[in-house]
Design an enzyme around this catalytic site. Sequence first.
Site, short mmCIF file in Angstrom:
data_model
loop_
_atom_site.label_atom_id
_atom_site.label_comp_id
_atom_site.label_asym_id
_atom_site.label_seq_id
_atom_site.Cartn_x
_atom_site.Cartn_y
_atom_site.Cartn_z
N HIS A 25 0.84 -1.21 0.00
CA HIS A 25 0.00 0.00 0.00
C HIS A 25 0.86 1.25 0.00
CE1 HIS A 25 0.57 -1.33 4.17
NE2 HIS A 25 0.53 -0.07 4.54
N HIS A 84 0.90 5.13 0.91
CA HIS A 84 0.23 6.19 1.66
C HIS A 84 0.38 7.48 0.84
CE1 HIS A 84 0.19 4.22 5.77
NE2 HIS A 84 1.15 3.49 5.21
P1 AMP Z 1 1.54 0.54 7.40
O1 AMP Z 1 2.12 0.80 8.75
O2 AMP Z 1 2.31 1.20 6.29
O3 AMP Z 1 1.32 -0.94 7.14
O4 AMP Z 1 0.13 1.26 7.39
C1 AMP Z 1 -1.08 0.59 7.57
C2 AMP Z 1 -2.14 1.65 7.53
O5 AMP Z 1 -3.40 1.02 7.39
C3 AMP Z 1 -2.21 2.51 8.81
O6 AMP Z 1 -2.01 3.88 8.47
C4 AMP Z 1 -3.63 2.26 9.32
O7 AMP Z 1 -4.23 3.39 9.90
C5 AMP Z 1 -4.35 1.79 8.06
N1 AMP Z 1 -5.51 0.95 8.30
C6 AMP Z 1 -5.56 -0.17 9.07
N2 AMP Z 1 -6.81 -0.69 9.05
C7 AMP Z 1 -7.55 0.11 8.24
C8 AMP Z 1 -8.90 0.11 7.81
N3 AMP Z 1 -9.77 -0.82 8.21
N4 AMP Z 1 -9.33 1.09 6.99
C9 AMP Z 1 -8.46 2.05 6.56
N5 AMP Z 1 -7.18 2.11 6.93
C10 AMP Z 1 -6.72 1.15 7.76
#
Ligand code: AMP
Length: 142
Positions: free
Chosen positions: A98, A100
């Site tokens: 993903h 950001h």
């Molecule tokens: P990372 O640390 O790069 O893996 O980021 C994971 C991101 O996913 C974090 O910023 C979380 O806030 C986001 N996240 C986790 N669960 C959800 C969800 N159900 N809907 C939207 N974002 C999410």
Amino acid sequence: MPTIFEKIINAEIPSHKVYEDDLVLAFLDINPLSTGHTLLIPKEPAPTIDQLSPEAAAALGRALPALCRAIQRATGNDALNILLNNTKPAGQLVPHVHFHIIPKPETGSPGGQGLSAPWKPSEIDHDEAAALASDIAAAMKM
Ligand code: AMP
């Protein structure tokens, strides 16, 4: 075991969807660093970018600039950071690729701070760099 993002792709759990095509999905981050913080994911369940297929990578690349423009328009702010945490030691919590997209509000304005990662550049060693660049270039051909 499907990740939370696969459940979002399959609409098993809700999300604030902003874009979808056959290969990618984008939705608002549930814990935003700033207003408009959006995640862009491939539908292919690759845990890290080095494991992603060329087709899924191309689809991400196609969507990313358009998504950035849409976020800029909707937030009225051209400043943003794009971040991809690749593997747990690099800060990746969800093992599904993903990007950001994180708007960077002006200091003191409402809507969060955006990304404030410590950025500590060092001085390059040109001898080491020449060897390393050649190793990476060779690895690109593997
Ligand atoms: P990372 O640390 O790069 O893996 O980021 C994971 C991101 O996913 C974090 O910023 C979380 O806030 C986001 N996240 C986790 N669960 C959800 C969800 N159900 N809907 C939207 N974002 C999410």
